[in-house]
Design a protein around this motif. Structure first.
Motif, PDB file in Angstrom:
ATOM      1  N   THR A 184       3.145   6.141  -2.669  1.00 13.96           N
ATOM      2  CA  THR A 184       4.322   6.864  -3.138  1.00 13.96           C
ATOM      3  C   THR A 184       4.268   7.064  -4.650  1.00 13.96           C
ATOM      4  OG1 THR A 184       5.645   5.916  -1.355  1.00 13.96           O
ATOM      5  CG2 THR A 184       6.844   6.839  -3.229  1.00 13.96           C
ATOM      6  N   HIS A 185       3.902   5.994  -5.372  1.00 12.18           N
ATOM      7  CA  HIS A 185       3.824   6.080  -6.837  1.00 12.18           C
ATOM      8  C   HIS A 185       2.662   6.970  -7.299  1.00 12.18           C
ATOM      9  CE1 HIS A 185       7.092   3.446  -7.385  1.00 12.18           C
ATOM     10  NE2 HIS A 185       6.457   2.286  -7.439  1.00 12.18           N
ATOM     11  N   ALA A 186       1.589   7.038  -6.503  1.00 13.36           N
ATOM     12  CA  ALA A 186       0.409   7.811  -6.889  1.00 13.36           C
ATOM     13  C   ALA A 186       0.729   9.282  -7.083  1.00 13.36           C
ATOM     14  CB  ALA A 186      -0.691   7.646  -5.855  1.00 13.36           C
ATOM     15  N   ALA A 187       1.698   9.781  -6.344  1.00 13.35           N
ATOM     16  CA  ALA A 187       2.072  11.185  -6.470  1.00 13.35           C
ATOM     17  C   ALA A 187       2.843  11.464  -7.756  1.00 13.35           C
ATOM     18  CB  ALA A 187       2.911  11.601  -5.264  1.00 13.35           C
ATOM     19  N   GLN A 188       3.405  10.396  -8.367  1.00 10.71           N
ATOM     20  CA  GLN A 188       4.268  10.575  -9.537  1.00 10.71           C
ATOM     21  C   GLN A 188       3.671  10.055 -10.835  1.00 10.71           C
ATOM     22  OE1 GLN A 188       7.466   8.260  -8.049  1.00 10.71           O
ATOM     23  NE2 GLN A 188       8.318   9.884  -6.770  1.00 10.71           N
ATOM     24  N   LEU A 189       2.682   9.179 -10.761  1.00  9.84           N
ATOM     25  CA  LEU A 189       2.153   8.518 -11.959  1.00  9.84           C
ATOM     26  C   LEU A 189       0.735   8.974 -12.277  1.00  9.84           C
ATOM     27  CD1 LEU A 189       3.308   4.856 -11.177  1.00  9.84           C
ATOM     28  CD2 LEU A 189       4.421   6.490 -12.715  1.00  9.84           C
ATOM     29  N   ASN A 190       0.391   8.924 -13.559  1.00  8.45           N
ATOM     30  CA  ASN A 190      -1.002   9.180 -13.933  1.00  8.45           C
ATOM     31  C   ASN A 190      -1.813   7.925 -13.603  1.00  8.45           C
ATOM     32  OD1 ASN A 190      -1.014   7.293 -16.165  1.00  8.45           O
ATOM     33  ND2 ASN A 190       0.064   8.837 -17.388  1.00  8.45           N
ATOM     34  N   ILE A 220       2.847  -5.080  -9.097  1.00  5.97           N
ATOM     35  CA  ILE A 220       3.137  -5.370  -7.693  1.00  5.97           C
ATOM     36  C   ILE A 220       2.349  -6.603  -7.248  1.00  5.97           C
ATOM     37  CG2 ILE A 220       2.833  -4.532  -5.319  1.00  5.97           C
ATOM     38  CD1 ILE A 220       3.458  -1.690  -6.475  1.00  5.97           C
ATOM     39  N   LEU A 221       1.068  -6.661  -7.592  1.00  7.99           N
ATOM     40  CA  LEU A 221       0.254  -7.828  -7.234  1.00  7.99           C
ATOM     41  C   LEU A 221       0.790  -9.106  -7.863  1.00  7.99           C
ATOM     42  CD1 LEU A 221      -3.403  -6.475  -7.378  1.00  7.99           C
ATOM     43  CD2 LEU A 221      -2.183  -7.324  -5.378  1.00  7.99           C
ATOM     44  N   ASP A 222       1.220  -9.022  -9.112  1.00  7.88           N
ATOM     45  CA  ASP A 222       1.779 -10.195  -9.786  1.00  7.88           C
ATOM     46  C   ASP A 222       3.033 -10.694  -9.082  1.00  7.88           C
ATOM     47  OD1 ASP A 222      -0.214 -10.294 -11.673  1.00  7.88           O
ATOM     48  OD2 ASP A 222       0.927  -9.194 -13.196  1.00  7.88           O
ATOM     49  N   GLU A 223       3.857  -9.767  -8.612  1.00  8.85           N
ATOM     50  CA  GLU A 223       5.081 -10.153  -7.905  1.00  8.85           C
ATOM     51  C   GLU A 223       4.775 -10.756  -6.533  1.00  8.85           C
ATOM     52  OE1 GLU A 223       8.296 -10.185  -8.915  1.00  8.85           O
ATOM     53  OE2 GLU A 223       7.531  -9.642 -10.887  1.00  8.85           O
ATOM     54  N   LEU A 224       3.818 -10.161  -5.830  1.00 14.91           N
ATOM     55  CA  LEU A 224       3.488 -10.638  -4.489  1.00 14.91           C
ATOM     56  C   LEU A 224       2.726 -11.964  -4.507  1.00 14.91           C
ATOM     57  CD1 LEU A 224       2.405  -7.293  -2.793  1.00 14.91           C
ATOM     58  CD2 LEU A 224       4.543  -8.555  -2.454  1.00 14.91           C
ATOM     59  N   ASP A 225       1.873 -12.140  -5.482  1.00 18.57           N
ATOM     60  CA  ASP A 225       1.034 -13.338  -5.529  1.00 18.57           C
ATOM     61  C   ASP A 225       0.817 -13.759  -6.984  1.00 18.57           C
ATOM     62  OD1 ASP A 225      -0.618 -15.398  -4.816  1.00 18.57           O
ATOM     63  OD2 ASP A 225      -2.314 -14.131  -4.268  1.00 18.57           O
ATOM     64  N   PRO A 226       1.846 -14.347  -7.619  1.00 18.99           N
ATOM     65  CA  PRO A 226       1.758 -14.647  -9.047  1.00 18.99           C
ATOM     66  C   PRO A 226       0.678 -15.662  -9.415  1.00 18.99           C
ATOM     67  CG  PRO A 226       3.740 -15.591  -8.117  1.00 18.99           C
ATOM     68  CD  PRO A 226       3.118 -14.745  -7.057  1.00 18.99           C
ATOM     69  N   GLU A 254       0.804  -1.184   0.000  1.00 17.61           N
ATOM     70  CA  GLU A 254       0.000   0.000   0.000  1.00 17.61           C
ATOM     71  C   GLU A 254       0.855   1.261   0.000  1.00 17.61           C
ATOM     72  OE1 GLU A 254      -3.157   0.867   2.940  1.00 17.61           O
ATOM     73  OE2 GLU A 254      -3.886  -1.115   2.338  1.00 17.61           O
ATOM     74  N   ALA A 255       1.848   1.258   0.869  1.00 18.06           N
ATOM     75  CA  ALA A 255       2.719   2.429   0.964  1.00 18.06           C
ATOM     76  C   ALA A 255       3.422   2.690  -0.364  1.00 18.06           C
ATOM     77  CB  ALA A 255       3.742   2.230   2.077  1.00 18.06           C
ATOM     78  N   MET A 256       3.807   1.624  -1.054  1.00 22.37           N
ATOM     79  CA  MET A 256       4.479   1.768  -2.346  1.00 22.37           C
ATOM     80  C   MET A 256       3.542   2.417  -3.366  1.00 22.37           C
ATOM     81  SD  MET A 256       6.384  -1.158  -4.617  1.00 22.37           S
ATOM     82  CE  MET A 256       7.363  -1.716  -3.238  1.00 22.37           C
ATOM     83  N   LEU A 257       2.273   2.010  -3.372  1.00 22.89           N
ATOM     84  CA  LEU A 257       1.309   2.593  -4.306  1.00 22.89           C
ATOM     85  C   LEU A 257       1.046   4.057  -3.982  1.00 22.89           C
ATOM     86  CD1 LEU A 257      -1.306  -0.257  -4.807  1.00 22.89           C
ATOM     87  CD2 LEU A 257       0.380   0.576  -6.438  1.00 22.89           C
ATOM     88  N   LEU A 275      -0.401   4.143 -12.875  1.00 25.54           N
ATOM     89  CA  LEU A 275      -0.539   3.646 -11.507  1.00 25.54           C
ATOM     90  C   LEU A 275      -1.241   2.287 -11.501  1.00 25.54           C
ATOM     91  CD1 LEU A 275      -0.084   4.167  -8.493  1.00 25.54           C
ATOM     92  CD2 LEU A 275      -2.322   5.298  -8.451  1.00 25.54           C
ATOM     93  N   THR A 276      -2.239   2.128 -12.367  1.00 25.12           N
ATOM     94  CA  THR A 276      -2.938   0.839 -12.479  1.00 25.12           C
ATOM     95  C   THR A 276      -1.970  -0.243 -12.937  1.00 25.12           C
ATOM     96  OG1 THR A 276      -5.008   1.958 -12.980  1.00 25.12           O
ATOM     97  CG2 THR A 276      -4.866  -0.362 -13.604  1.00 25.12           C
ATOM     98  N   VAL A 277      -1.142   0.066 -13.928  1.00 22.82           N
ATOM     99  CA  VAL A 277      -0.138  -0.893 -14.409  1.00 22.82           C
ATOM    100  C   VAL A 277       0.821  -1.259 -13.282  1.00 22.82           C
ATOM    101  CG1 VAL A 277       1.815  -1.199 -15.985  1.00 22.82           C
ATOM    102  CG2 VAL A 277      -0.302  -0.167 -16.819  1.00 22.82           C
ATOM    103  N   ALA A 278       1.282  -0.261 -12.537  1.00 23.47           N
ATOM    104  CA  ALA A 278       2.206  -0.520 -11.424  1.00 23.47           C
ATOM    105  C   ALA A 278       1.542  -1.397 -10.369  1.00 23.47           C
ATOM    106  CB  ALA A 278       2.669   0.803 -10.811  1.00 23.47           C
ATOM    107  N   ALA A 279       0.271  -1.132 -10.057  1.00 16.73           N
ATOM    108  CA  ALA A 279      -0.449  -1.930  -9.056  1.00 16.73           C
ATOM    109  C   ALA A 279      -0.559  -3.386  -9.493  1.00 16.73           C
ATOM    110  CB  ALA A 279      -1.831  -1.336  -8.807  1.00 16.73           C
TER     111      ALA A 279
END
Length: 188
Positions: free
Chosen positions: A6-12, A23-29, A1-4, A16-20
């Motif tokens: 942080t990214h929310a302030a920098q990404l459109n 992250i989900l794929d890495e945490l729970d493939p 959550e904290a990572m998202l 941000l959806t792609v980044a989320a």
């Protein structure tokens, strides 16, 4: 959550959806997606015809088809040469989509959904004109339209009908016919 956050302030929102998702794929493939077999069983597509001749698409695409469709739609929904926001010159002369790309459509008047609709129409038109479709009962894939002769000759208000029972106005029929090889058949 904290990572998202942080990214929310920098990404459109799109990035941000792609980044989320990454992250989900890495945490729970394996936890987020159904298996390939389930994806294949769920795939479907259809059109619900409306009384006015339009239709509502429905279904579920596989991840592969979704990726392919997004890639093609992304290219075809970009501003075109001569449109507001489009490039001033074309560097793709001679490509098979030149006709579709050169078709004037006012960008500012179209929403993203309308541009995607128009892109899908371009895709279908390009496939129909390519000559690469298989035949159906020995006949090439085509739109067969029945229209009363007086409506056609006078271009008066009237309705044309496709072989699937879809109603078309005279203007809609003429737009379809503008790119077609016409074979008139008079029925008495």
């Amino acid at each position: 959550e904290a990572m998202l956050v942080t990214h929310a302030a920098q990404l459109n929102p799109k990035d941000l959806t792609v980044a989320a998702h990454r992250i989900l794929d890495e945490l729970d493939p394996d936890g987020r997606r159904p298996s390939d077999e389930v994806q294949q069983q769920r795939r479907r597509f259809g059109l619900k015809l409306n009384p006015d001749g339009s239709s509502n698409p429905y279904g579920q695409f596989t991840p592969e088809l979704t990726a392919q469709l997004q890639a093609v739609l992304s290219v075809l929904t970009q501003p075109r040469a001569g449109e507001a926001g489009g490039p001033t010159d074309t560097t793709t002369a001679g490509s098979p989509t030149d006709e579709a790309a050169a078709a004037p459509r006012p960008l500012s008047a179209r929403s993203m959904e309308q541009r995607q609709h128009d892109a899908l129409a371009d895709i279908i038109g390009n496939v129909q004109r390519s000559g690469g479709l298989p035949s159906e009962g020995g006949l090439p894939a085509a739109v067969y339209i029945t229209v009363p002769l007086e409506v056609l000759e006078e271009r008066v208000a009237g309705v044309a009908t496709t072989m699937f029972g879809q109603s078309l106005t005279v203007a809609e029929m003429l737009r379809l016919a503008s790119d077609a090889d016409l074979i008139p058949i008079v029925i008495d």
